[in-house]
Scaffold this active site. Structure first.
Site, PDB file in Angstrom:
ATOM      1  N   ASP A 101       0.800  -1.231   0.000  1.00 43.36           N
ATOM      2  CA  ASP A 101       0.000   0.000   0.000  1.00 43.36           C
ATOM      3  C   ASP A 101       0.832   1.281   0.000  1.00 43.36           C
ATOM      4  O   ASP A 101       0.471   2.267  -0.620  1.00 43.36           O
ATOM      5  CB  ASP A 101      -0.955   0.018   1.213  1.00 43.36           C
ATOM      6  CG  ASP A 101      -0.237  -0.189   2.546  1.00 43.36           C
ATOM      7  OD1 ASP A 101       0.996  -0.322   2.543  1.00 43.36           O
ATOM      8  OD2 ASP A 101      -0.904  -0.229   3.596  1.00 43.36           O
ATOM      9  N   HIS A 102       1.994   1.252   0.663  1.00 47.25           N
ATOM     10  CA  HIS A 102       2.721   2.513   0.858  1.00 47.25           C
ATOM     11  C   HIS A 102       3.521   2.969  -0.356  1.00 47.25           C
ATOM     12  O   HIS A 102       3.891   4.133  -0.438  1.00 47.25           O
ATOM     13  CB  HIS A 102       3.683   2.379   2.042  1.00 47.25           C
ATOM     14  CG  HIS A 102       3.029   2.545   3.380  1.00 47.25           C
ATOM     15  ND1 HIS A 102       2.079   1.684   3.852  1.00 47.25           N
ATOM     16  CD2 HIS A 102       3.204   3.482   4.348  1.00 47.25           C
ATOM     17  CE1 HIS A 102       1.694   2.079   5.049  1.00 47.25           C
ATOM     18  NE2 HIS A 102       2.362   3.163   5.373  1.00 47.25           N
ATOM     19  N   ASP A 166       3.164  -1.048  11.747  1.00 44.71           N
ATOM     20  CA  ASP A 166       2.714   0.278  11.344  1.00 44.71           C
ATOM     21  C   ASP A 166       2.021   0.891  12.542  1.00 44.71           C
ATOM     22  O   ASP A 166       1.268   0.205  13.244  1.00 44.71           O
ATOM     23  CB  ASP A 166       1.735   0.192  10.162  1.00 44.71           C
ATOM     24  CG  ASP A 166       1.466   1.563   9.578  1.00 44.71           C
ATOM     25  OD1 ASP A 166       2.063   1.883   8.546  1.00 44.71           O
ATOM     26  OD2 ASP A 166       0.680   2.318  10.183  1.00 44.71           O
ATOM     27  N   ARG A 454      -1.878  12.339  10.281  1.00 43.52           N
ATOM     28  CA  ARG A 454      -0.625  13.043  10.608  1.00 43.52           C
ATOM     29  C   ARG A 454      -0.470  14.255   9.715  1.00 43.52           C
ATOM     30  O   ARG A 454      -0.806  14.203   8.542  1.00 43.52           O
ATOM     31  CB  ARG A 454       0.564  12.133  10.344  1.00 43.52           C
ATOM     32  CG  ARG A 454       0.871  11.369  11.543  1.00 43.52           C
ATOM     33  CD  ARG A 454       2.064  10.513  11.502  1.00 43.52           C
ATOM     34  NE  ARG A 454       1.864   9.674  12.641  1.00 43.52           N
ATOM     35  CZ  ARG A 454       2.155   8.398  12.714  1.00 43.52           C
ATOM     36  NH1 ARG A 454       2.746   7.802  11.700  1.00 43.52           N
ATOM     37  NH2 ARG A 454       1.902   7.722  13.789  1.00 43.52           N
ATOM     38  N   SER A 649       5.707   7.388  13.433  1.00 41.97           N
ATOM     39  CA  SER A 649       5.666   6.089  12.773  1.00 41.97           C
ATOM     40  C   SER A 649       6.401   4.983  13.519  1.00 41.97           C
ATOM     41  O   SER A 649       7.197   5.217  14.423  1.00 41.97           O
ATOM     42  CB  SER A 649       6.258   6.289  11.383  1.00 41.97           C
ATOM     43  OG  SER A 649       7.069   5.236  11.021  1.00 41.97           O
ATOM     44  N   ARG A 651       8.442   3.026  11.848  1.00 41.79           N
ATOM     45  CA  ARG A 651       9.564   2.635  10.965  1.00 41.79           C
ATOM     46  C   ARG A 651      10.847   2.455  11.774  1.00 41.79           C
ATOM     47  O   ARG A 651      11.356   3.379  12.387  1.00 41.79           O
ATOM     48  CB  ARG A 651       9.734   3.654   9.829  1.00 41.79           C
ATOM     49  CG  ARG A 651      10.106   5.041  10.258  1.00 41.79           C
ATOM     50  CD  ARG A 651       9.997   6.037   9.096  1.00 41.79           C
ATOM     51  NE  ARG A 651       8.623   6.351   8.807  1.00 41.79           N
ATOM     52  CZ  ARG A 651       8.172   7.535   8.393  1.00 41.79           C
ATOM     53  NH1 ARG A 651       9.018   8.525   8.166  1.00 41.79           N
ATOM     54  NH2 ARG A 651       6.902   7.743   8.167  1.00 41.79           N
TER      55      ARG A 651
END
Ligand code: MIC
Ligand code: SF4
Length: 761
Positions: A101-102, A166, A454, A649, A651
């Site tokens: 998706d990203h 995520d 965000r 995030s 990440r």
């Protein structure tokens, strides 16, 4: 190892297994705590690794849990699975899925953008597809939708527990699941069969009374909670929504509220099982799960004593009366800066934020449900009937293929297109900087309004001059029609081309499609039954993927006289540490993505973002270049930061890049939860100032030593020394949150090194 096949939805057997032990675990929890239980506690007790020994002291105990599932999105799955591969196991140990998706960039429109993404990302998609096939992981192809929507539609279930790589994984709380956002290394723990270890959370109760109506929607509830709690107010806590008001909110509305709980730093958020959840489960083809949940419904909500006296059971209680809650818009630059629609115009004038809106966007994992789109389309139809069109660009990202196909079938996309809307691919797109805006010069200050979660600077289009505001999709449409922030749809009118003044009626939505959902294209790929035979290719010359080398173990010495790479000033989110947008393409290549390290961090020494002084040669350079130089020269370093460092995030690149570049310590005023956990997992030393004013003492040419590392022990602060260029020193203490096990990660060089050792022996 994965006894169950991974399918396109949670199998009822898994749900029965979880509910089968629920009553007994809840009884054990009540007996141990000596009181009634909240919903969160019931779900946590039901997922304890070992209920007889687990510590459940809120905010203190580190506790082992056994989640039911894992979900990973493409931008984080690459690093998670590169780590998983190094363990050498044949299969993942629990049902897991990957969602593409990203990496899809929004440029022209859905079809073209998707094809383009499939082309430019083919190497990465092929890697994810083959790794998934090999290790027993379900694979959702590009175009299937945003991870959290796909999970809500297919995998979430009341009373379950899942991890997702995520931060918006808590979206599944809309279906009563404890769903926690983590870095890839935490996901690797559970995929390799180890428990998930996390600090037992504190509990915040949000007591809802009244009923949503008119312009106020679920989004406004979380915008209000963000105003009250701020971006760090939920740190270390699970937010549980209780009270009669919850019944007036649809399951997807509840998901919106839980989703954006990430913006207050909460571990997750959750609602009790109710009729709205049952309706959603049935409408998404999960009647059997609804029936099973209904049969145990009394254990999928807080005990009556809790509801009668919330203050006695939650660490904090917030009251919200939905009947009087006004619609809000939050921003710019931070999701907790709330304005009533009646006031935002005045606030913008006071602060010099552009009133004219350059673009409006609806969708994202937060707000793209059928209900959201029907409400937005109801406004669009009113506008069309009066001859109004959007005065700004209007972009729509459906959250999933199922929602896209359904809203297309029901004519809702046509309603939005009729006022000038453009439909983008079912993906993150502009929410994560995957947005090409050829018509917008990055030096032009401009305002955008979107229904995302965000709004940090540079997040959507890479421009620091874009002022991003978040609101409900209805509010976004109203602003699209008005074209200016100086507008309150509840009271103001909009002029048509012919001068007629139009006052919009409040939006109306449909909770679920009367004709049922249209599943759209089949985008799920089940893992191969012949996993072991699948080969996974990572080219040594690839610039997108790179196999991981283990980080070196701690060498047994203190960290002495470390230069300060950067002293980050103000907000330093993971977007500031490791930007997304154009850098997303390197998420599977640690060396290449390290080229973005701290590019967004404002350096207190220079006042500029991404620049600093190289202490080895005295020159001014970009921070990633200095880090590279230190790395190549064998020079360890420290980075200093402010409050809520690492906000945003999940990440783990934001932790792996400093580690890769020979960073040793991150010393800050306070951390966001996921980022602190990621730093520990990767063998870094995350420390907080015992006295926050020491931050102010640190100068550009100072050196910092961290002493007594051989005696690193839980709850014992570390002694540090700040040495000025003239040799004078200031001694100070730094706190840490390491427990005994986490200290072994630090010593081994990373948590993954220990996993590797365990499977090697
Ligand atoms: C985000 O919304 O910031 C992201 C992009 O979804 C991240 C994950 C990532 O950086 O890949 C998140 O929320 O965890
Ligand atoms: Fe994607 Fe944005 Fe949701 Fe993150 S917040 S998962 S980037 S849509």
């Amino acid at each position: 190892m994965a006894e169950r096949a991974v399918t396109a939805s949670t199998p009822i057997e898994l749900v029965h297994e979880v509910y089968g032990r629920l009553a007994e675990r809840v009884a054990a929890g009540r007996a141990k705590e000596g009181r009634a239980l909240t919903l969160t506690e019931k779900i946590l007790w039901n997922h304890l690794d070992d209920p007889s020994t687990a510590g459940t002291e809120r905010g203190r105990s580190y506790t082992d849990f056994r989640p039911d599932r894992v979900a990973m999105q493409d931008a984080t799955a690459q690093m998670a699975l590169l780590q998983f591969m190094t363990a050498g196991l044949p299969q993942v140990a629990l049902p897991s899925t990957v969602h593409c998706d990203h990496l899809i960039q929004a440029k022209v429109g859905a079809d073209i953008d998707l094809k383009f993404a499939e082309d430019v990302n083919s190497e990465v998609y092929e890697f994810l597809r083959t790794v998934s096939a090999k290790y027993g992981i379900g694979f959702w192809k590009p175009g299937s939708g945003i991870i959290h929507q796909v999970v809500l539609e297919n995998y979430a279930f009341p009373g379950g527990m899942m991890l997702g790589t995520d931060s918006h994984t808590p979206n599944a709380g809309g279906l009563g699941m404890v769903a926690i956002g983590v870095g890839g290394a935490d996901a690797v723990d559970v995929m390799t069969g180890f428990p998930f270890n996390v600090r037992y959370p504190k509990l915040i109760g949000v007591h809802l009374t009244g009923e949503l109506s008119g312009w106020t929607s679920a989004k406004d509830v979380i915008l209000e909670v963000a105003r009250v709690l701020t971006v760090s107010g939920g740190t270390g806590a699970i937010v549980e929504y209780i009270g009669p008001g919850a019944n007036s909110i649809s399951a997807t509305g509840k998901a919106t509220i839980c989703n954006m709980g990430a913006e207050i730093g909460a571990t997750t958020s959750v609602f009790a099982y109710d009729d709205a959840m049952a309706r959603y489960l049935k409408s998404t083809g999960r009647e059997a799960i609804a029936d099973a949940a209904t049969a145990v419904a009394h254990d999928l909500r807080p005990d009556d004593e809790v509801l009668a006296n919330p203050a006695a059971f939650y660490d904090q209680v917030i009251e919200i009366d939905l009947s009087t809650l006004e619609p809000q818009i939050n921003g710019p630059h931070t999701p907790d800066l709330a304005h009533k629609l009646s006031e935002v115009g005045a606030h913008a004038k006071e602060n010099g934020w552009p009133l004219e809106i350059s673009s409006t966007l609806i969708g994202s994992c937060t707000n793209s449900s059928y209900e959201d789109i029907t409400r937005a389309a109801s406004l669009a139809r009113q506008a069309s009937a009066k001859g109004l069109r959007a005065k700004t660009q209007l972009l729509i990202t459906p959250g999933s293929e199922q929602v896209r196909a359904t809203i297309e079938r029901d004519g809702l996309l046509a309603d939005l297109e009729a006022i000038g809307g453009t439909v983008l691919a079912n993906a993150c797109g502009p929410c994560i900087g995957q947005w090409e805006r050829p018509d917008m010069d990055p030096s032009t200050p401009n305002t955008i309004v979107n229904s995302y979660n965000r709004n940090f600077p540079k997040r959507n289009d890479g421009s620091a001059n874009t002022f991003s505001f978040v609101a409900s999709p209805d509010t976004v449409i109203a602003y699209a029609l008005a074209g200016t922030l100086d507008f309150n749809p509840v009271t103001d009118t909009i002029a048509t081309d012919s001068g007629e003044l139009v006052k919009l009626e409040a939006p109306v939505g449909e909770e679920l499609p009367a004709k049922g959902f249209d599943p759209g294209e089949d985008t799920f790929v089940a893992p191969s039954a012949l996993g072991a035979g699948v080969s996974v290719a990572v080219s040594p010359t690839s610039d997108r993927l790179q196999l991981l080398e283990p980080f070196a173990p701690w060498d047994g010495n203190d960290y002495v006289d470390l230069p300060v790479l950067v002293k980050a000033q103000g907000k330093c989110t993971t977007d500031h540490i490791s930007a997304a947008g154009p850098w997303l393409k390197y998420r599977g290549h640690l060396e290449n993505i390290s080229g973005n390290l701290f590019l967004g961090a404002v350096n207190a020494f220079t006042g500029e973002a991404g620049q600093g002084k190289d202490q080895l040669d005295g020159t001014t350079k970009s921070l990633p270049d200095i880090a590279k130089h230190y790395h190549e020269a064998g020079q360890p370093w420290i980075a200093v930061g402010d409050q809520n460092y690492g906000e945003g995030s999940s990440r783990e690149h934001a932790a792996m890049e400093p580690r890769f570049r020979n960073g040793k310590v991150i010393l800050v005023r306070s951390f966001a939860r996921i980022h602190e956990a990621n730093l520990k997992k990767q063998g870094m030393l995350p420390l907080t100032f015992a006295d926050p004013t020491v931050y102010d003492e640190i100068g550009e040419d100072d050196r910092i030593s961290v002493l007594g590392l051989a005696d690193l022990a839980p709850d014992v602060p570390l002694r540090c020394l700040l040495t000025k260029p003239d040799g004078t020193t200031i001694e100070f203490l730094a706190n840490h949150t390491f427990n005994d096990e986490q200290i072994t990660w630090f010593k081994a060089g990373s948590a993954l090194n220990l996993i590797r050792q365990r499977f090697a022996s």
